[in-house]
Design an enzyme around this catalytic site. Sequence first.
Site, short mmCIF file in Angstrom:
data_model
loop_
_atom_site.label_atom_id
_atom_site.label_comp_id
_atom_site.label_asym_id
_atom_site.label_seq_id
_atom_site.Cartn_x
_atom_site.Cartn_y
_atom_site.Cartn_z
N GLU A 213 -5.69 37.91 -54.40
CA GLU A 213 -5.97 36.60 -54.99
C GLU A 213 -5.95 36.68 -56.51
OE1 GLU A 213 -9.31 33.07 -54.65
OE2 GLU A 213 -9.99 35.14 -54.84
N TRP B 296 -7.19 30.16 -49.10
CA TRP B 296 -7.03 28.88 -49.79
C TRP B 296 -6.46 27.78 -48.89
CZ3 TRP B 296 -8.33 26.71 -54.39
CH2 TRP B 296 -8.89 27.55 -55.36
N CYS C 271 -14.55 27.45 -60.14
CA CYS C 271 -15.95 27.89 -60.06
C CYS C 271 -16.20 29.01 -61.07
CB CYS C 271 -16.26 28.36 -58.65
SG CYS C 271 -16.13 27.06 -57.40
N ASP D 237 -21.01 30.60 -54.70
CA ASP D 237 -21.34 30.74 -53.29
C ASP D 237 -21.86 32.17 -53.12
OD1 ASP D 237 -21.29 31.25 -50.55
OD2 ASP D 237 -19.40 30.23 -50.20
N ARG E 122 -19.79 28.49 -63.06
CA ARG E 122 -20.56 27.24 -62.98
C ARG E 122 -21.16 27.05 -61.60
NH1 ARG E 122 -18.48 23.32 -59.73
NH2 ARG E 122 -16.32 23.69 -59.13
N TYR F 14 -6.79 27.61 -61.08
CA TYR F 14 -7.06 28.80 -61.89
C TYR F 14 -5.88 29.37 -62.67
CZ TYR F 14 -11.47 29.07 -59.28
OH TYR F 14 -12.70 28.79 -58.73
#
Length: 299
Positions: free
Chosen positions: A63, A85, A179, A204, A201, A127
């Site tokens: 990733e 994803w 994130c 999980d 920010r 991203y």
Amino acid sequence: MMSHPEEQYLNLLRKLISEGDERIDRTGVGTRAIFGYTMRFELAAGFPLFTTKRIYWKTAFKELLWMLSGGRNIRDLLEQNVRIWTDWPLQKYRNTTGESISQEEFERRILGDEDFAARWGDLGPVYGHQWRRWRTYEGKEIDQVQQLVDGLKNNPTSRRLLFEGWNVAQLDEMALPPCHKTYQFFVCRSTNTLSGALMQRSADAYLGLGWNIANLALLTHLLAVHCGYEPGEIVWFGCDVHLYLNHIPQAQLQIERKPRPFPSLQIKRKASDLFDYRIEDFEMQGYDPHPHIPAEVAV
């Protein structure tokens, strides 16, 4: 006696379970959340790949390499058997078309039909697109990561050695806003080490955070190799750090486990540049984790 560095993470899980503010989140699943948490890991002491449950580091690294390539379509990931994803474009396809398609069939069509993949596999300017192709209002594209590499080589004491994913103008176009959003790096001249920090920010804590830590460590290693430094430490800052309510039983099992020694990362080949690595270039030596504990992702 110093505690194992992974105890920072286990203490976070304990804190979330016992003190987290229970709230309904975007997904409807519900979380227990805290605001503000920091962890630090010295890379010389081992690669911070958590051991209290198995983390599939090859999938995580694939990733990151996809992000470094500037990728934004899940087809690139599915070709490497990375399915993490798929949930977001699959949900969009189902909602838009009304078709009750299985994930397996959706992924088969993404892989087998280039036009279908272009329309339904695109995640928007997520991203890697922002890292490598941040678009200005004038239409110019900025390669933030290449600028970072240049800065680390030519201006190592700069306070601008960073890159950013939170492009306010394009958030609505993204399948998921970033994130892990802000990365910054620091060169210590006296030790010739490179350290990396990540401001996240939204975290999980059960499913994603171990991947985020591992990928920050990998990125710091790779930048050090290509810019002439030794790896220093990584620092992780979480803002809204949360544990989904349906992950509490798994977290309770995990915190009962004793951490094992961190592995070491071997980079078997120095690529021509930062963007030319393949998963075959990495080996994790001495990784002996406790068994994996599965959990469902909240979309």
